[in-house]
Design an enzyme around this catalytic site. Structure first.
Site, PDB file in Angstrom:
ATOM      1  N   SER A 165       0.870  -1.185   0.000  1.00 64.35           N
ATOM      2  CA  SER A 165       0.000   0.000   0.000  1.00 64.35           C
ATOM      3  C   SER A 165       0.902   1.229   0.000  1.00 64.35           C
ATOM      4  CB  SER A 165      -0.863  -0.017   1.265  1.00 64.35           C
ATOM      5  OG  SER A 165      -1.455   1.251   1.475  1.00 64.35           O
ATOM      6  N   TYR A 178      -2.646  -0.709  10.174  1.00 61.18           N
ATOM      7  CA  TYR A 178      -2.688  -1.069   8.748  1.00 61.18           C
ATOM      8  C   TYR A 178      -1.372  -0.666   8.069  1.00 61.18           C
ATOM      9  CZ  TYR A 178      -4.193  -1.200   3.860  1.00 61.18           C
ATOM     10  OH  TYR A 178      -4.280  -1.463   2.510  1.00 61.18           O
TER      11      TYR A 178
HETATM   12  P1  NDP Z   1     -11.664  -6.104   0.266  1.00 58.83           P
HETATM   13  O1  NDP Z   1     -12.125  -5.728   1.618  1.00 58.83           O
HETATM   14  O2  NDP Z   1     -12.564  -5.937  -0.898  1.00 58.83           O
HETATM   15  O3  NDP Z   1     -11.189  -7.634   0.254  1.00 58.83           O
HETATM   16  C1  NDP Z   1     -10.413  -8.130   1.297  1.00 58.83           C
HETATM   17  C2  NDP Z   1     -10.400  -9.641   1.213  1.00 58.83           C
HETATM   18  O4  NDP Z   1      -9.667 -10.123   2.345  1.00 58.83           O
HETATM   19  C3  NDP Z   1     -11.785 -10.266   1.262  1.00 58.83           C
HETATM   20  O5  NDP Z   1     -11.872 -11.335   0.359  1.00 58.83           O
HETATM   21  C4  NDP Z   1     -11.861 -10.762   2.703  1.00 58.83           C
HETATM   22  O6  NDP Z   1     -12.691 -11.893   2.864  1.00 58.83           O
HETATM   23  C5  NDP Z   1     -10.410 -11.167   2.923  1.00 58.83           C
HETATM   24  N1  NDP Z   1     -10.152 -11.316   4.350  1.00 58.83           N
HETATM   25  C6  NDP Z   1     -10.283 -10.386   5.324  1.00 58.83           C
HETATM   26  N2  NDP Z   1     -10.036 -10.944   6.521  1.00 58.83           N
HETATM   27  C7  NDP Z   1      -9.743 -12.247   6.299  1.00 58.83           C
HETATM   28  C8  NDP Z   1      -9.430 -13.355   7.127  1.00 58.83           C
HETATM   29  N3  NDP Z   1      -9.387 -13.241   8.458  1.00 58.83           N
HETATM   30  N4  NDP Z   1      -9.188 -14.549   6.568  1.00 58.83           N
HETATM   31  C9  NDP Z   1      -9.247 -14.696   5.220  1.00 58.83           C
HETATM   32  N5  NDP Z   1      -9.561 -13.695   4.376  1.00 58.83           N
HETATM   33  C10 NDP Z   1      -9.810 -12.493   4.910  1.00 58.83           C
HETATM   34  O7  NDP Z   1     -10.309  -5.312   0.064  1.00 58.83           O
HETATM   35  P2  NDP Z   1      -9.397  -5.036  -1.222  1.00 58.83           P
HETATM   36  O8  NDP Z   1      -9.700  -5.990  -2.301  1.00 58.83           O
HETATM   37  O9  NDP Z   1      -9.424  -3.597  -1.469  1.00 58.83           O
HETATM   38  O10 NDP Z   1      -7.959  -5.366  -0.614  1.00 58.83           O
HETATM   39  C11 NDP Z   1      -7.113  -6.361  -1.157  1.00 58.83           C
HETATM   40  C12 NDP Z   1      -5.684  -6.031  -0.750  1.00 58.83           C
HETATM   41  O11 NDP Z   1      -5.291  -4.820  -1.383  1.00 58.83           O
HETATM   42  C13 NDP Z   1      -5.515  -5.813   0.750  1.00 58.83           C
HETATM   43  O12 NDP Z   1      -4.292  -6.406   1.145  1.00 58.83           O
HETATM   44  C14 NDP Z   1      -5.431  -4.295   0.875  1.00 58.83           C
HETATM   45  O13 NDP Z   1      -4.702  -3.931   2.002  1.00 58.83           O
HETATM   46  C15 NDP Z   1      -4.752  -3.942  -0.409  1.00 58.83           C
HETATM   47  N6  NDP Z   1      -4.927  -2.556  -0.848  1.00 58.83           N
HETATM   48  C16 NDP Z   1      -6.150  -2.131  -1.301  1.00 58.83           C
HETATM   49  C17 NDP Z   1      -6.299  -0.819  -1.747  1.00 58.83           C
HETATM   50  C18 NDP Z   1      -7.608  -0.296  -2.254  1.00 58.83           C
HETATM   51  O14 NDP Z   1      -7.701   0.902  -2.580  1.00 58.83           O
HETATM   52  N7  NDP Z   1      -8.661  -1.095  -2.353  1.00 58.83           N
HETATM   53  C19 NDP Z   1      -5.163   0.121  -1.770  1.00 58.83           C
HETATM   54  C20 NDP Z   1      -3.920  -0.449  -1.292  1.00 58.83           C
HETATM   55  C21 NDP Z   1      -3.829  -1.740  -0.869  1.00 58.83           C
HETATM   56  P3  NDP Z   1     -14.270 -11.721   3.172  1.00 58.83           P
HETATM   57  O15 NDP Z   1     -14.857 -11.215   1.882  1.00 58.83           O
HETATM   58  O16 NDP Z   1     -14.696 -13.085   3.521  1.00 58.83           O
HETATM   59  O17 NDP Z   1     -14.388 -10.714   4.278  1.00 58.83           O
END
Ligand code: NDP
Length: 260
Positions: A165, A178
């Site tokens: 990030s 985070y």
């Molecule tokens: P979302 O919230 O859309 O997706 C996050 C995913 O992580 C979901 O599938 C969620 O599962 C899963 N997850 C959360 N907790 C757990 C757990 N305990 N065990 C297993 N799976 C888990 O977020 P993003 O797609 O935006 O994020 C994806 C990555 O990108 C992350 O690492 C985030 O930090 C990073 N990121 C995102 C940015 C953005 O602007 N969107 C910017 C910079 C980095 P469930 O659906 O079941 O909750």
């Protein structure tokens, strides 16, 4: 008169034009495959021929992605339920064992699962939330990578992608656990890349998606006009580049999905 071409700031991984079969025959595991960026990547990688291992905590979401992939009719996908907050050693071992038995190797591992926690000053940051965020975003990624390394080493050409990030590279007030977890991810990626060596079969890189229209982004910026943001499917090129043979030999890099 001199005519100059407009300069593009996009790097090769951002301009990558993958062939339709760029990931054919590759076995790729993705965490957080049920939603957001992980979900988009699972669908895109499958459309480019990869065999997916869909890792996540909400089975109904993984089943939905599995169903979409099955409808493509060209690649297989498997579901591996794993709650990264609660998983213990035997859960990781069971996943590694199942993967080893089914495929005998792993060609790609993408850590996309993550949680935001809260945005709050360090002075008032809730300690249990801090621990949960560090565990899901950093410690679980370490544990999963460690247990899957033998399968990755069994590949001819394996790629690990850690999701970083902007706040994992430059400190920003209130991003607390985070941001610390993403600084940790950058360090983990660099350390592992160094340990596995430049000429090894396993390359390791950190990728920053930039602002992307997902549930997490909406949680961090509730008042923002999400329509102006990239959609998850818009940022797939760098992931496909890193997962395909096109990036062979590239390791220890911190890359951005979106041009600044
Ligand atoms: P979302 O919230 O859309 O997706 C996050 C995913 O992580 C979901 O599938 C969620 O599962 C899963 N997850 C959360 N907790 C757990 C757990 N305990 N065990 C297993 N799976 C888990 O977020 P993003 O797609 O935006 O994020 C994806 C990555 O990108 C992350 O690492 C985030 O930090 C990073 N990121 C995102 C940015 C953005 O602007 N969107 C910017 C910079 C980095 P469930 O659906 O079941 O909750």
């Amino acid at each position: 008169m001199t005519i100059t071409q407009p300069e593009t700031t996009a790097a090769p991984h951002q301009r990558f034009e993958p062939a339709a079969d760029a990931l054919r025959g590759r076995v790729i595991a993705i965490t957080g495959a049920g939603d957001g960026i992980g979900r988009a990547l699972a669908l895109t990688a499958a459309a480019h021929g990869a065999e997916l291992v869909l890792i996540g905590r909400t089975v109904s979401k993984l089943e939905q992605v599995h169903g979409r992939i099955a409808a493509f009719g060209q690649a297989e996908a498997s579901i591996a339920p794993l709650d990264l907050e609660r998983a213990v050693a035997r859960d990781y071992d069971a996943l590694a064992e199942a993967l080893q038995q089914r495929f005998g190797r792993l060609d790609g591992l993408v850590h996309s699962a993550g949680i935001l926690g809260t945005l709050a000053p360090i002075e008032h940051y809730d300690v249990p939330t801090w621990c949960r965020v560090l565990h899901v975003n950093l410690t679980a990624a370490f544990a999963l990578t460690q247990v899957l390394l033998p399968a990755l080493r069994a590949s001819q050409d394996a790629s690990i992608i850690f999701t970083s990030s902007g706040v994992g590279r430059v400190p920003r007030a209130y991003w607390g656990a985070y941001a610390v977890s993403k600084f940790g991810i950058e360090a983990l990626s660099g350390i592992l890349a160094d340990e596995l060596g430049g000429a090894g079969v396993v390359r390791v890189n950190a990728l920053n998606p930039g602002p992307v229209r997902t549930r997490m982004r909406a949680q961090a910026y509730p008042a923002e006009d999400a329509g102006s943001l990239a959609r998850p499917e818009d940022i797939m090129r760098p992931y496909l580049w890193l997962l395909s043979a096109a990036s062979r030999g590239v390791t220890g890099q911190s890359l951005d999905c979106q041009a600044h």
